[in-house]
Design an enzyme around this catalytic site. Structure first.
Site, PDB file in Angstrom:
ATOM      1  N   LYS A 163      -7.647  27.001 -93.570  1.00 54.93           N
ATOM      2  CA  LYS A 163      -8.630  27.125 -94.665  1.00 54.93           C
ATOM      3  C   LYS A 163      -8.254  26.220 -95.842  1.00 54.93           C
ATOM      4  CE  LYS A 163      -9.113  31.278 -96.822  1.00 54.93           C
ATOM      5  NZ  LYS A 163      -9.027  31.158 -98.289  1.00 54.93           N
ATOM      6  N   SER A 164      -6.991  26.271 -96.239  1.00 56.43           N
ATOM      7  CA  SER A 164      -6.569  25.467 -97.398  1.00 56.43           C
ATOM      8  C   SER A 164      -6.757  23.976 -97.138  1.00 56.43           C
ATOM      9  CB  SER A 164      -5.090  25.733 -97.709  1.00 56.43           C
ATOM     10  OG  SER A 164      -4.920  27.046 -98.144  1.00 56.43           O
ATOM     11  N   ARG A 201     -12.052  37.751-110.813  1.00 57.87           N
ATOM     12  CA  ARG A 201     -10.733  37.102-110.721  1.00 57.87           C
ATOM     13  C   ARG A 201     -10.468  36.201-111.934  1.00 57.87           C
ATOM     14  NH1 ARG A 201     -10.071  35.020-104.650  1.00 57.87           N
ATOM     15  NH2 ARG A 201      -7.918  34.809-105.358  1.00 57.87           N
ATOM     16  N   SER A 243       1.122  29.277-108.116  1.00 57.77           N
ATOM     17  CA  SER A 243      -0.222  29.219-107.538  1.00 57.77           C
ATOM     18  C   SER A 243      -0.582  27.803-107.135  1.00 57.77           C
ATOM     19  CB  SER A 243      -1.255  29.725-108.557  1.00 57.77           C
ATOM     20  OG  SER A 243      -2.555  29.312-108.171  1.00 57.77           O
ATOM     21  N   GLN A 289      -3.472  26.942-106.148  1.00 59.60           N
ATOM     22  CA  GLN A 289      -4.814  26.635-106.654  1.00 59.60           C
ATOM     23  C   GLN A 289      -4.743  26.058-108.064  1.00 59.60           C
ATOM     24  OE1 GLN A 289      -7.087  30.236-106.130  1.00 59.60           O
ATOM     25  NE2 GLN A 289      -7.103  30.034-103.905  1.00 59.60           N
ATOM     26  N   ASP A 317      -0.479  35.146 -98.398  1.00 59.20           N
ATOM     27  CA  ASP A 317      -1.670  35.691 -97.718  1.00 59.20           C
ATOM     28  C   ASP A 317      -1.307  36.583 -96.532  1.00 59.20           C
ATOM     29  OD1 ASP A 317      -3.292  34.409 -99.527  1.00 59.20           O
ATOM     30  OD2 ASP A 317      -3.615  32.652 -98.258  1.00 59.20           O
ATOM     31  N   LYS A 376      -6.236  39.071-105.858  1.00 60.91           N
ATOM     32  CA  LYS A 376      -6.811  38.339-104.713  1.00 60.91           C
ATOM     33  C   LYS A 376      -8.236  38.840-104.480  1.00 60.91           C
ATOM     34  CE  LYS A 376      -3.314  35.732-103.791  1.00 60.91           C
ATOM     35  NZ  LYS A 376      -3.446  34.294-104.020  1.00 60.91           N
ATOM     36  N   ARG A 406      -4.962  43.929-103.411  1.00 62.44           N
ATOM     37  CA  ARG A 406      -4.436  44.162-102.060  1.00 62.44           C
ATOM     38  C   ARG A 406      -3.323  45.210-102.019  1.00 62.44           C
ATOM     39  NH1 ARG A 406      -4.902  37.972 -99.612  1.00 62.44           N
ATOM     40  NH2 ARG A 406      -7.131  38.182 -99.172  1.00 62.44           N
ATOM     41  N   ARG A 460      -8.736  39.696 -95.282  1.00 60.94           N
ATOM     42  CA  ARG A 460      -7.378  39.907 -94.747  1.00 60.94           C
ATOM     43  C   ARG A 460      -7.029  41.390 -94.623  1.00 60.94           C
ATOM     44  NH1 ARG A 460      -6.078  34.678 -94.118  1.00 60.94           N
ATOM     45  NH2 ARG A 460      -6.502  33.295 -95.866  1.00 60.94           N
TER      46      ARG A 460
HETATM   47  C1  S3P Z   1      -4.678  28.894-101.662  1.00 55.65           C
HETATM   48  C2  S3P Z   1      -3.678  29.327-102.491  1.00 55.65           C
HETATM   49  C3  S3P Z   1      -3.290  30.741-102.624  1.00 55.65           C
HETATM   50  C4  S3P Z   1      -3.793  31.556-101.434  1.00 55.65           C
HETATM   51  C5  S3P Z   1      -5.224  31.274-101.117  1.00 55.65           C
HETATM   52  C6  S3P Z   1      -5.407  29.801-100.768  1.00 55.65           C
HETATM   53  C7  S3P Z   1      -5.003  27.467-101.651  1.00 55.65           C
HETATM   54  O1  S3P Z   1      -3.857  31.266-103.796  1.00 55.65           O
HETATM   55  O2  S3P Z   1      -3.618  32.922-101.695  1.00 55.65           O
HETATM   56  O3  S3P Z   1      -5.663  32.054-100.016  1.00 55.65           O
HETATM   57  O4  S3P Z   1      -5.719  27.007-100.726  1.00 55.65           O
HETATM   58  O5  S3P Z   1      -4.538  26.754-102.555  1.00 55.65           O
HETATM   59  P1  S3P Z   1      -3.115  31.165-105.239  1.00 55.65           P
HETATM   60  O6  S3P Z   1      -3.077  29.740-105.634  1.00 55.65           O
HETATM   61  O7  S3P Z   1      -3.983  31.976-106.157  1.00 55.65           O
HETATM   62  O8  S3P Z   1      -1.761  31.768-105.017  1.00 55.65           O
END
Ligand code: S3P
Length: 425
Positions: free
Chosen positions: A20-21, A120, A165, A167, A312, A339, A343, A385
């Site tokens: 996914k990422s 969020r 993070s 993201q 995750d 999340k 969770r 999840r």
């Molecule tokens: C992700 C980073 C993670 C992860 C998410 C996907 C990404 O989140 O939990 O499912 O693709 O960069 P955080 O950056 O909030 O930790």
């Protein structure tokens, strides 16, 4: 509603949909590259489809045939002002990473999404993007969505991430492509580095020294990208096979980037038998096959340092911990509260209904392993999840487990139920 019954063992050879990422990053980065690029093995899950829909609204031409995408890059400055609000659905990665790109655009955009994403925190990206010169306005003090971004004329910053993070790190690095001068991001703990890897692969001026990543204003050149299977999806089947003596499972071509494999390390510490074969790099990302043999597992301790590498996988680790001999303690995982659902709370409530002795800590869990679950009715809180972790618990339950609200599984793992049917005996 998903109904799951106890199984005797897990057996088979599977491959899981694309990471996914990496899928999100592939289509976003190709959208702002020069030239045409093809993505093979793209995850056609709801989250990544949200990213495609947003990019199309920004004027990007994307053709999709099953899991193959052809993206016609617009270059850094070719995106167009969308005629309406961008809908990120359930996807935090879409909202946070796109915000980094939109901070570099001269036009104004509004981003929103479903009820989960509107809860969020977005201040974690809004603050650094404002420091770089973008105008970012959220709905409240935590800058929750809808989020309005007016970008352009960015300046590089030196930023220390207050939370581990990927993201947030990625949003800043993507804005850094557009900023005058150098942008640097300092990590407290290493989070997944797919953005850095892909930016380097597409020709950005980016370097890493210890915990610091530096990027300079640079254009990207489109190249084809192959996405390996998602280890975070495979994790559900790896866990089931590892914890069920007599099981034998092969997972083909799954991503094994070391910033993502904490789950495998913890399982091995718990006594799991997991081997790696055919380890190779494709577009700079490691991938390989995993061979899992089931056996009895023991409890363990998981602390803050390794949380980012298995962030995750905590829902499924809580299920494994419920099956292992002894106590498992997880700390340093307060991020789990923000999340797709809270969770920690969801796991304590729902695994509690299945008879698990599980205690909620402010930043983690204490789980006492009992070897099996009771049957019963549980819910996913609309969190993919949590839904899949509860389905795996059902394979080890004395009576039938019924899980409500499971359409969300499509967010990251279309085909989960088909593979589940294939591997249970
Ligand atoms: C992700 C980073 C993670 C992860 C998410 C996907 C990404 O989140 O939990 O499912 O693709 O960069 P955080 O950056 O909030 O930790």
């Amino acid at each position: 509603m998903l109904t799951i019954n106890r199984t005797q063992k897990i057996e088979g050879r599977i491959s899981v949909p694309g990471d996914k990422s990496i899928s999100h990053r592939a289509v976003m980065l190709l959208a702002i590259s020069e030239g045409k690029g093809t993505v093979h093995g793209f995850l056609p899950g709801a989250d990544c489809l949200s990213t495609i829909a947003c990019l199309r609204q920004l004027g990007v031409d994307i053709e999709m045939h099953q899991s193959t995408l052809v993206v016609q890059g617009k270059g850094l400055f070719g995106l167009e002002k969308p005629s309406s609000t961008l809908d990120c659905g359930n996807s935090g990665t879409t909202m946070r990473l796109l915000s980094g790109i939109l901070a570099g655009q001269e036009f104004e955009t509004t981003l929103t999404g479903d009820t989960s994403i509107q809860k969020r925190p977005m201040d974690r990206i809004a603050i650094p993007l404002r420091n770089m010169g973008a105008k970012v306005e959220g709905r409240d003090a935590s800058d929750r969505a809808p989020l309005r971004i007016q970008g352009g004329h960015l300046q590089g910053i030196d930023y220390t991430l207050p939370v581990a993070s990927a993201q947030v790190k990625s949003a800043i690095l993507l804005a850094g492509l557009y900023a005058q001068g150098q942008t640097s991001v300092q990590e407290i703990l290493p989070a997944r580095d797919h953005t850095e890897i892909m930016l380097g692969y597409l020709g950005a001026q980016i370097e890493r020294e210890d915990n610091q990543i530096r990027i300079a204003q640079s254009g990207l050149q489109a190249r084809d990208i192959r996405v390996p299977g998602d280890l975070s999806s495979a994790a559900f089947f790896i866990a089931a096979a590892a914890a069920l003596p007599g099981s034998h499972l092969v997972v083909e071509n799954v991503g094994l980037n070391p910033t993502r494999t904490g789950f495998l390390d913890v399982l091995r510490e718990m006594g799991a038998q997991i081997e790696v074969e055919h380890l190779a790099r494709e577009n700079r990302e490691l991938a390989g096959d995993l061979i899992i043999r089931g056996c009895e597992l023991k409890g363990t301790t998981i602390t803050a340092e390794c949380i980012p590498s298995l962030i995750d996988e905590i829902p499924i680790l809580a299920v494994v911990a419920s099956l292992a001999h002894g106590v498992t303690t997880i700390t340093g995982a307060a991020e789990l509260r923000v999340k797709e659902s809270n969770r920690l709370n969801a796991l304590v409530t729902e695994l509690g209904k299945l008879g698990v002795s599980i205690q909620e800590l402010p930043d983690g869990l204490i789980v006492e392993g009992k070897g099996e679950f009771l049957g019963g009715d549980v819910t996913s809180y609309g969190d993919h999840r949590i839904a899949m972790a509860l389905a795996i618990a059902g394979l080890f339950a004395r009576d039938t487990v019924r899980i409500r609200d499971t359409a969300c599984i499509d967010v990251s793992f279309p085909g989960f139920q088909r593979i589940l049917k294939e591997v249970v005996l």
